[in-house]
Each structure stands twice: as C-alpha cells, then as structure tokens.
Scaffold this active site. Structure first.
Site, PDB file in Angstrom:
ATOM      1  N   SER A 194       4.263   2.131   0.790  1.00  0.00           N
ATOM      2  CA  SER A 194       5.602   2.335   0.201  1.00  0.00           C
ATOM      3  C   SER A 194       5.626   2.204  -1.324  1.00  0.00           C
ATOM      4  O   SER A 194       6.316   2.999  -1.974  1.00  0.00           O
ATOM      5  CB  SER A 194       6.667   1.460   0.879  1.00  0.00           C
ATOM      6  OG  SER A 194       6.405   0.096   0.732  1.00  0.00           O
ATOM      7  N   CYS A 251       0.837  -1.220   0.000  1.00  0.00           N
ATOM      8  CA  CYS A 251       0.000   0.000   0.000  1.00  0.00           C
ATOM      9  C   CYS A 251       0.866   1.263   0.000  1.00  0.00           C
ATOM     10  O   CYS A 251       1.059   1.895  -1.030  1.00  0.00           O
ATOM     11  CB  CYS A 251      -0.965   0.012   1.195  1.00  0.00           C
ATOM     12  SG  CYS A 251      -2.170  -1.339   1.167  1.00  0.00           S
TER      13      CYS A 251
HETATM   14  P1  4NP Z   1       1.259  -1.301   3.870  1.00  0.00           P
HETATM   15  O1  4NP Z   1      -0.204  -1.822   4.301  1.00  0.00           O
HETATM   16  O2  4NP Z   1       2.161  -1.562   5.071  1.00  0.00           O
HETATM   17  O3  4NP Z   1       1.052   0.138   3.601  1.00  0.00           O
HETATM   18  O4  4NP Z   1       1.653  -2.126   2.648  1.00  0.00           O
HETATM   19  C1  4NP Z   1      -0.441  -3.099   4.813  1.00  0.00           C
HETATM   20  C2  4NP Z   1      -0.532  -4.181   3.970  1.00  0.00           C
HETATM   21  C3  4NP Z   1      -0.790  -5.447   4.463  1.00  0.00           C
HETATM   22  C4  4NP Z   1      -0.966  -5.613   5.825  1.00  0.00           C
HETATM   23  C5  4NP Z   1      -0.856  -4.537   6.680  1.00  0.00           C
HETATM   24  C6  4NP Z   1      -0.588  -3.275   6.175  1.00  0.00           C
HETATM   25  N1  4NP Z   1      -1.255  -6.898   6.350  1.00  0.00           N
HETATM   26  O5  4NP Z   1      -1.510  -7.014   7.546  1.00  0.00           O
HETATM   27  O6  4NP Z   1      -1.257  -7.883   5.580  1.00  0.00           O
END
Ligand code: 4NP
Length: 174
Positions: free
Chosen positions: A29, A27
């Site tokens: 990065s 999301c």
């Molecule tokens: P990101 O968001 O850290 O901005 O890529 C997330 C993507 C997946 C998860 C958590 C946050 N997850 O728990 O799978």
C-alpha cells in the site's frame, strides 16, 4: 463556518480521496500511494487529490516501508517515506475510495465498514489491473525475493495509471 467559509472549504477540498490498504502497510500500500502520487505530481493538480495508505494489521505502526520495497521503488524513481498506520473506522469518512490489495485485506475492511455506504467505498486494486497481467490481486511480497517486489511495482504502475485516468475523466464530466 459561515456560508462563504463553507464554499471556500468545498472549493479547496480534494476531489479524489484514495486510501490504499494492505496487511502491514510497509510494502504494497505505501508503494501504491507513492506510484499514484508520482502520477498526480507529474500530470495532475495535487490539490485535487488526497492519497494515503494504511494496514489492516498494526505490527508495523510507525515504521518506514520495508527496506526491500524502498530499494526497488527507488530504482523506478519513487521515494517511499510513509509511516505505517493501521486502518481505522474514521477512514471511511475521510476517503471516498478504499482500495485493498488482496481478498484478505478486502474481507477485513468489509468487517470494519460501519455502514453499507461505507462498505461501498471498498474497491479492490484488481479493478484497475489489466487482464493481461493474469493477476486478480497484488500478491504479498513479504516472504518473496526481488521478483516479488518487482511484480508488485509492475502491477501497481499498471493499476494506478488506470485508476488515475478513470478518476480524472470523471472529474472532467462533472
Ligand atoms: P504488506 O506486506 O501487507 O504489503 O505491507 C507485509 C508486511 C508485513 C507482514 C506481512 C505482509 N508481516 O507479516 O509482518
């Protein structure tokens, strides 16, 4: 390498090597990566920049960005095609700026940094986000609705603009 090859390599090496880091690398990065790349493509010299992104977790290794992130980014003109990967110790050699999205990402990176010099490369994204936004981090949108993804893009467009301007100005002073 002989001396000429070393000079050529130094000449060709990107001046700015930036790694954006979040938890899942699907999301925030990859969106930061896409936003900064778009600024560089429009205004800079892409040979001057190495931009990448990674996650502190490995749950999504090999995945494209989250479909919701891709849709919201696409509406603003960013095509996110990065494949998720986990951050690794070698990233502290390969990049000179390592940019976590929130305090949890930052703590995990500090644990991974092999030396104090490596740790000094970690600078939170909030460093470049305007105070008027009232955000001191880029919030995880994963369990949020559309507004969460729009907020991520608003903060990243603001922050990447300042990051780009600051690093480009540094280059001109050299
Ligand atoms: P990101 O968001 O850290 O901005 O890529 C997330 C993507 C997946 C998860 C958590 C946050 N997850 O728990 O799978």
């Amino acid at each position: 390498m002989d001396k000429q090859e070393l000079r050529d390599a130094a000449h060709d090496a990107p001046r700015h090597k930036v790694l954006f880091v979040c938890l899942g690398n699907i999301c925030r990065s990859p969106a930061a990566h896409g936003v900064l790349q778009a600024i560089v493509d429009a205004e800079g010299d892409s040979a001057d920049w190495l931009i990448d992104s990674a996650g502190t977790g490995d749950y999504h290794t090999g995945d494209l960005p989250d479909q919701r992130m891709r849709i919201h980014a696409r509406r603003r003109g960013y095509d996110l095609t990065h494949r998720a990967r986990q951050v690794r110790e070698a990233d502290f050699d390969d990049f000179d700026l390592i940019v976590p999205m929130d305090a949890s990402n930052e703590r995990n990176l500090r644990r991974l940094a092999p030396t104090p010099e490596a740790e000094a490369k970690i600078v939170p994204m909030a460093r470049w986000i305007g105070l008027a936004s009232r955000y001191d981090h880029v919030p995880d949108p994963y369990y949020e609705g559309a507004q969460g993804f729009e907020l991520v893009l608003d903060l990243l467009e603001d922050g990447c603009r300042r990051l780009y301007d600051e690093l480009s100005a540094e280059k001109q002073r050299l």
